[in-house]
Design an enzyme around this catalytic site. Structure first.
Site, PDB file in Angstrom:
ATOM      1  N   ARG A  74     -91.301  22.081  21.307  1.00 18.69           N
ATOM      2  CA  ARG A  74     -90.260  21.639  20.384  1.00 18.69           C
ATOM      3  C   ARG A  74     -90.023  20.132  20.468  1.00 18.69           C
ATOM      4  O   ARG A  74     -89.707  19.496  19.459  1.00 18.69           O
ATOM      5  CB  ARG A  74     -88.951  22.408  20.640  1.00 18.69           C
ATOM      6  CG  ARG A  74     -89.022  23.874  20.274  1.00 18.69           C
ATOM      7  CD  ARG A  74     -87.656  24.449  19.946  1.00 18.69           C
ATOM      8  NE  ARG A  74     -86.678  24.251  20.987  1.00 18.69           N
ATOM      9  CZ  ARG A  74     -86.501  25.053  22.035  1.00 18.69           C
ATOM     10  NH1 ARG A  74     -87.292  26.096  22.180  1.00 18.69           N
ATOM     11  NH2 ARG A  74     -85.558  24.812  22.921  1.00 18.69           N
ATOM     12  N   TYR A  78     -89.570  17.355  17.437  1.00 24.12           N
ATOM     13  CA  TYR A  78     -88.409  16.479  17.290  1.00 24.12           C
ATOM     14  C   TYR A  78     -88.818  15.016  17.143  1.00 24.12           C
ATOM     15  O   TYR A  78     -88.235  14.269  16.347  1.00 24.12           O
ATOM     16  CB  TYR A  78     -87.473  16.637  18.490  1.00 24.12           C
ATOM     17  CG  TYR A  78     -86.918  18.023  18.673  1.00 24.12           C
ATOM     18  CD1 TYR A  78     -86.785  18.894  17.588  1.00 24.12           C
ATOM     19  CD2 TYR A  78     -86.527  18.479  19.931  1.00 24.12           C
ATOM     20  CE1 TYR A  78     -86.282  20.168  17.754  1.00 24.12           C
ATOM     21  CE2 TYR A  78     -86.014  19.753  20.102  1.00 24.12           C
ATOM     22  CZ  TYR A  78     -85.900  20.595  19.022  1.00 24.12           C
ATOM     23  OH  TYR A  78     -85.398  21.857  19.187  1.00 24.12           O
ATOM     24  N   TYR A 100     -78.420  21.164  10.831  1.00 21.37           N
ATOM     25  CA  TYR A 100     -77.604  22.367  10.955  1.00 21.37           C
ATOM     26  C   TYR A 100     -76.487  22.164  11.981  1.00 21.37           C
ATOM     27  O   TYR A 100     -76.695  21.592  13.033  1.00 21.37           O
ATOM     28  CB  TYR A 100     -78.541  23.488  11.393  1.00 21.37           C
ATOM     29  CG  TYR A 100     -77.939  24.847  11.593  1.00 21.37           C
ATOM     30  CD1 TYR A 100     -77.841  25.394  12.863  1.00 21.37           C
ATOM     31  CD2 TYR A 100     -77.520  25.618  10.515  1.00 21.37           C
ATOM     32  CE1 TYR A 100     -77.326  26.669  13.060  1.00 21.37           C
ATOM     33  CE2 TYR A 100     -77.010  26.899  10.694  1.00 21.37           C
ATOM     34  CZ  TYR A 100     -76.912  27.407  11.975  1.00 21.37           C
ATOM     35  OH  TYR A 100     -76.402  28.671  12.162  1.00 21.37           O
ATOM     36  N   HIS A 102     -73.241  20.619  13.826  1.00 19.71           N
ATOM     37  CA  HIS A 102     -72.865  19.221  14.056  1.00 19.71           C
ATOM     38  C   HIS A 102     -74.140  18.473  14.412  1.00 19.71           C
ATOM     39  O   HIS A 102     -74.891  18.898  15.285  1.00 19.71           O
ATOM     40  CB  HIS A 102     -71.845  19.140  15.198  1.00 19.71           C
ATOM     41  CG  HIS A 102     -71.289  17.760  15.412  1.00 19.71           C
ATOM     42  ND1 HIS A 102     -72.087  16.684  15.762  1.00 19.71           N
ATOM     43  CD2 HIS A 102     -70.028  17.279  15.335  1.00 19.71           C
ATOM     44  CE1 HIS A 102     -71.333  15.605  15.884  1.00 19.71           C
ATOM     45  NE2 HIS A 102     -70.078  15.942  15.624  1.00 19.71           N
ATOM     46  N   ALA A 132     -71.289  25.146  16.108  1.00 20.29           N
ATOM     47  CA  ALA A 132     -71.104  26.558  16.453  1.00 20.29           C
ATOM     48  C   ALA A 132     -69.864  26.740  17.319  1.00 20.29           C
ATOM     49  O   ALA A 132     -69.169  27.758  17.224  1.00 20.29           O
ATOM     50  CB  ALA A 132     -72.341  27.076  17.178  1.00 20.29           C
ATOM     51  N   GLN A 174     -77.255  28.789  23.371  1.00 15.90           N
ATOM     52  CA  GLN A 174     -78.693  29.074  23.323  1.00 15.90           C
ATOM     53  C   GLN A 174     -79.110  30.089  24.388  1.00 15.90           C
ATOM     54  O   GLN A 174     -80.135  29.936  25.045  1.00 15.90           O
ATOM     55  CB  GLN A 174     -79.491  27.769  23.445  1.00 15.90           C
ATOM     56  CG  GLN A 174     -79.203  26.807  22.305  1.00 15.90           C
ATOM     57  CD  GLN A 174     -79.999  25.508  22.364  1.00 15.90           C
ATOM     58  OE1 GLN A 174     -80.566  25.144  23.393  1.00 15.90           O
ATOM     59  NE2 GLN A 174     -80.036  24.796  21.255  1.00 15.90           N
TER      60      GLN A 174
END
Length: 405
Positions: A74, A78, A100, A102, A132, A174
């Site tokens: 990942r 990024y 998605y 903040h 979230a 997460q």
């Protein structure tokens, strides 16, 4: 070190958040940038939000999720997301990145892009969005100011052995990606998180599995479990990368009487742990103020005879002032013009009073706030602030909502 706002290059970068709930969480500020930016890059959680961005954008749009791949690390994705945005910034475009939730909470490329853009001499800023955690506070109905709150990413909690506090609210992000560095989320390492939670809280303590609703058709997940339940295969299968755990406080944190006395707080140990309403998630050991106790009934009885303080100010501004302030808040290009040549924008606005013009020309929050509010008696008597009084006005502090009664 303060961030320098002086730049010599034309490209700009704004990073914004789309929130969690589809479209509804996009702020007016973010929408204004969607409408005015040359390039809009996005990584959002649902197709309806993607469609909304594309339909409202005047510039070109690009979906950053193209850089994800199943077995790709990942971090590499990024870096690529960040770089494609920066290429357009360097080319002199106004660039918006929409992420998605903040854009600065559990988002890596946003912080990287802003830092690099600033280092290279470009204007770059981040706009807040609904995370979230914000959604969780609203849906689960607790205030982090009551008991305090700690917030950790699940893998980081384990790797760095971060402390969990049994007397505070605990939020773990997460949980469906423990130990995962790619896009394969199989919960293979999830049991390590359960081991840690059981060690700190015990197997019978409550944990709430939370996922905020995204689409209008979605249903918010708020499943109350025990830590022991987290070892069941059928339960583990429910957790995905958007899953968050809320662990309510188990222990009461007693007041330190010596400090309470120094602060002028009498009978601190007798104070309720929290204001009404009681938590849905904590045990009965946590006392709560009543909804309609003697004190509440007394102050409610005074409502009908209550008189506002004489120095209480109400909104009092010209139609032109209200419109200009709205436009400055929602029109990035106008705000840029105002900051570059304040007097020209003010003079071009018809219908402003002399005091309003003076305040706007100062480009300071205090004077602007001062000329938009007045006491009812000043309004009735036609009293206006002098220009000198406007110039010396300072921005008032926001009203504080105190936790303890």
């Amino acid at each position: 070190m303060p961030v320098s706002t002086t730049t010599t290059k034309n490209g700009t970068l704004v990073i914004a958040g789309s929130g969690i709930a589809s479209i509804a969480h996009i702020t007016l500020e973010t929408l204004s940038h969607i409408k005015e930016s040359d390039r809009v890059y996005y990584i959002v959680g649902d197709p309806a939000t993607e469609a909304f961005i594309q339909d409202n954008a005047s510039g070109t749009c690009f979906d950053l999720t193209i850089f994800y791949d199943t077995n790709k690390v990942r971090y590499d994705s990024y870096v690529q997301m960040c770089e494609v945005m920066l290429r357009d910034v360097r080319a002199g475009h106004t660039v918006l990145g929409v992420f998605y939730g903040h854009p600065g909470v559990f988002v890596s490329p946003s912080h990287r892009a802003i830092a690099i853009a600033r280092d290279e001499g470009y204007k770059a800023r981040m706009l807040p969005g609904v995370s979230a955690e914000d959604y969780l506070f609203a849906d689960l109905g607790f205030d982090p100011a009551t008991h305090g709150c700690t917030s950790y990413e699940a893998t980081d909690l384990l790797v760095r052995n971060k402390p969990l506090n049994a007397s505070t609210h605990n939020i773990i992000w997460q949980v469906g990606g423990v130990g995962v560095g790619t896009m394969v989320f199989d919960n293979a390492k999830f049991h390590l998180l359960v081991d840690r939670l059981e060690k700190d809280f015990g197997p019978s303590h409550t944990v709430v599995h939370y996922i905020g609703a995204v689409l209008p058709q979605s249903i918010t997940t708020m499943d109350k479990l025990t830590i022991a339940d987290l070892r069941k295969d059928a339960v583990v299968k429910q957790f995905n990368p958007t899953s968050t755990f809320y662990i309510p406080p188990r222990d009461i944190s007693l007041p330190l009487d010596t400090m309470a006395k120094k602060l002028g707080m009498d009978d601190a140990s007798a104070r309720p742990v929290s204001l009404y309403p009681p938590s849905r998630w904590t045990g009965t050991k946590f006392t709560t103020a009543p909804a309609y106790g003697p004190r509440e009934k007394d102050v409610i009885a005074k409502i009908d005879t209550y008189a506002a303080p004489k120095d209480h100010k109400i909104l009092h501004a010209s139609r032109s002032m209200k419109k200009l302030m709205t436009d400055l808040a929602l029109n990035p290009k106008l705000l840029e013009k105002y900051r570059a040549n304040t007097k020209a924008v003010v003079e071009a606005t018809e219908g402003l009073s002399a005091q309003e013009k003076a305040a706007l020309n100062m480009d300071l929050a205090g004077p602007v706030h001062a000329v938009m509010k007045a006491t009812p008696s000043d309004i009735t008597d036609g009293r206006e602030m002098s220009v000198d009084a406007v110039a010396s006005a300072t921005e008032p502090s926001a009203a504080l909502i105190l936790l303890l009664v």
